[in-house]
Design an enzyme around this catalytic site. Structure first.
Site, PDB file in Angstrom:
ATOM      1  N   ASP A 102     -19.016  -9.355   9.563  1.00  0.00           N
ATOM      2  CA  ASP A 102     -19.740 -10.016   8.473  1.00  0.00           C
ATOM      3  C   ASP A 102     -19.016 -10.061   7.128  1.00  0.00           C
ATOM      4  O   ASP A 102     -18.896 -11.109   6.517  1.00  0.00           O
ATOM      5  CB  ASP A 102     -21.099  -9.318   8.241  1.00  0.00           C
ATOM      6  CG  ASP A 102     -21.922  -9.175   9.508  1.00  0.00           C
ATOM      7  OD1 ASP A 102     -21.457  -9.570  10.591  1.00  0.00           O
ATOM      8  OD2 ASP A 102     -23.048  -8.667   9.412  1.00  0.00           O
TER       9      ASP A 102
ATOM     10  N   GLU B  47     -21.615   3.852  14.546  1.00  0.00           N
ATOM     11  CA  GLU B  47     -21.267   2.425  14.512  1.00  0.00           C
ATOM     12  C   GLU B  47     -19.785   2.246  14.169  1.00  0.00           C
ATOM     13  O   GLU B  47     -19.072   1.495  14.807  1.00  0.00           O
ATOM     14  CB  GLU B  47     -22.152   1.731  13.468  1.00  0.00           C
ATOM     15  CG  GLU B  47     -22.013   0.220  13.454  1.00  0.00           C
ATOM     16  CD  GLU B  47     -22.954  -0.448  12.455  1.00  0.00           C
ATOM     17  OE1 GLU B  47     -23.614   0.268  11.676  1.00  0.00           O
ATOM     18  OE2 GLU B  47     -23.014  -1.695  12.465  1.00  0.00           O
TER      19      GLU B  47
HETATM   20  C1  DGY Z   1     -26.523  -7.373  10.234  1.00  0.00           C
HETATM   21  O1  DGY Z   1     -27.713  -7.610  10.041  1.00  0.00           O
HETATM   22  O2  DGY Z   1     -25.867  -6.569   9.566  1.00  0.00           O
HETATM   23  C2  DGY Z   1     -25.838  -7.997  11.368  1.00  0.00           C
HETATM   24  O3  DGY Z   1     -24.493  -7.726  11.354  1.00  0.00           O
HETATM   25  C3  DGY Z   1     -26.087  -9.478  11.430  1.00  0.00           C
HETATM   26  O4  DGY Z   1     -25.689  -9.846  12.708  1.00  0.00           O
END
Ligand code: DGY
Length: 470
Positions: A211, A441
């Site tokens: 992202d 994560e």
């Molecule tokens: C989030 O909400 O952080 C996700 O990466 C979107 O897919």
């Protein structure tokens, strides 16, 4: 997937916060405490590995929502596309039927035009924003987003098929999934490469899965922020804001969402109207590799009539990949399709053409050299961005942290090109990191500290499917 072959001294501590409890992730039964072990000194190593595998198994079991696996409680309470395809590799080591189910559940949300959404909202959840009411897509009764993610599924299907103990089940499931995956890959060609360049476009940073990668900074900055409804982020209630994208980025993520929603996610329009359009190396590398695996499946499953079409995609992409190669840097670069420029940012996605097998031997050698340089700058491999770059942030999501799934992909690629020592180094590093800091994560490449969501499904899957082999 390569086995952990490398002998290395590591502290065999399963992190205290990694202990597991069904209802409360911070309050859990404690696993064996810190001690020193020699990985490769069979007795102790296998004990630690056993603990790690047990935790990984428990994580998948606890994150199982009945046929699909959420990435992490609270933070990500739905089915994510590429998460699920990677998690299925982990499930396969525990229960092959469950692994196939993960993919079936994902493809049950496929749109009529072929898109497989990036999130499927199977059940309501108050802990995530933006949820189904914000996306408002009507194409799927169960609700989904209207964008996609890197298409890992074909890679998983081939892997499950080749390693299956239950061959009959594998044949049946692979045959059922094949046409759906083919339809998705066709969708990539028509919806995301309507001009026939050979490489597909990514229209939203969430589609890349990375992202807030610095590769998107300039392209995202060029997206004007619209008058959007006020919103409250939920992610910051689960994870420290220092580990997450910033508000400025979220304003633009949501601007894109509302613009896409305004045309009901019509893929024929989105490519031309989106103010964000990039060539993402992760998506294109995964798609390239997925096409190789889809081709393999076509032959294996008696679907030979599709081979020519898939070959066409592969050939076109092979030539186009060269336009993303920066020979001076010894790294592939993403591209902003709207300015036509290669992106300056150096990210770990730049090594993924190795996973795709699309790099030449000499490009692969350059990539290996660049990667070694990066690794010599940090304690833990692989940072998601060049650790020497001014915008390197070791804790913030895709702007520095280590991701086990990316380590797996790059290691797999390095092996394919014969860089066994480097592959071994990354594999042993990843194992040590997870053993010492738990199943999270992502991780700080400088300190190793776990970051982001805890008890994370795809990291657990990498433990089961990759790091435990050998
Ligand atoms: C989030 O909400 O952080 C996700 O990466 C979107 O897919």
């Amino acid at each position: 997937m390569g086995p952990v072959k490398c002998l290395k001294t590591v502290p065999a501590q399963v992190h205290a916060h990694q202990s597991f409890h069904a209802n409360d992730v911070s309050d859990a039964p404690v696993l064996p405490g810190p001690k020193n072990i020699l990985i490769g000194a069979k007795e102790d190593a296998s004990k630690s590995l056993k603990d790690l595998l047990e935790i990984s198994k428990q994580i998948l079991t606890e994150n199982d929502r009945g046929g699909y696996t959420i990435p992490a409680k609270g933070l990500y309470p739905y089915q994510w596309n590429w998460d699920s395809a990677l998690v299925a590799l982990g499930w396969a080591t525990l229960n092959e039927g469950r692994a196939w189910e993960e993919l079936e559940k994902l493809f049950s949300a496929q749109w009529e035009d072929g898109l497989v959404p990036h999130i499927v909202f199977h059940q309501p959840s108050p802990t995530y924003f933006p949820g189904p009411e914000i996306w408002g897509s009507v194409q799927q009764p169960m609700g989904s987003t209207g964008i996609t993610q890197p298409p890992v599924a074909a890679i998983t299907v081939r892997n499950l098929y080749e390693t299956a103990v239950n061959k009959d089940l594998a044949l049946q499931k692979a045959k059922e999934l094949f046409p759906m995956i083919l339809a998705w890959h066709r969708w990539f060609q028509s919806a995301r490469d309507p001009e026939g360049t050979g490489l597909v476009a990514t229209l939203h940073p969430w589609e890349s899965g990375m992202d807030n990668s610095p590769a998107w900074d300039d392209a995202l900055h060029n997206v004007p922020v619209d008058q959007i409804p006020p919103y409250v982020r939920q992610d910051l209630g689960h994870v420290d804001s220092a580990m997450r994208p910033k508000k400025d980025e979220y304003d633009r993520y949501l601007t894109l969402l509302y613009r896409f929603r305004a045309v009901n996610y019509d893929c024929k329009q989105l490519y031309f109207l989106s103010p964000f359009r990039v060539t993402d190396l992760c998506t294109n590398s995964v798609l390239y590799r997925a096409n190789l695996d889809l081709r393999w499946l076509a032959v294996e499953l008696g679907q030979g009539e599709n081979v020519k079409e898939i070959d066409g995609w592969i050939e076109k992409a092979r030539d186009a990949f060269d336009t993303l190669y920066d020979a001076e840097e010894g790294l592939y670069k993403c591209k902003d399709q709207l300015t036509g420029k290669l992106v300056a940012a150096k990210t770990s996605a730049g090594f993924l053409p190795l996973f795709a097998r699309v790099a030449s031997a000499s490009q692969a050698a350059d990539l290996a050299r660049t990667l070694e340089r990066w690794l010599n700058r940090v304690k833990h491999s692989i940072p998601s961005c060049d650790p020497e770059a001014p915008n390197f942030e070791p804790l913030r999501y895709w702007r520095g942290p280590v991701w086990a799934i990316i380590n797996w992909m790059i290691t797999d690629g390095l092996r394919a090109y014969g860089f066994e020592d480097l592959a071994c180094r990354i594999e042993a590093d990843t194992y040590e990191l997870l053993l010492s800091h738990g199943i999270s994560e992502y991780y700080n490449p400088v300190t190793g500290a776990a970051a982001g969501g805890k008890l994370f499904s795809w990291t657990a899957a990498m433990c089961l499917a990759w790091l435990s082999k050998g």
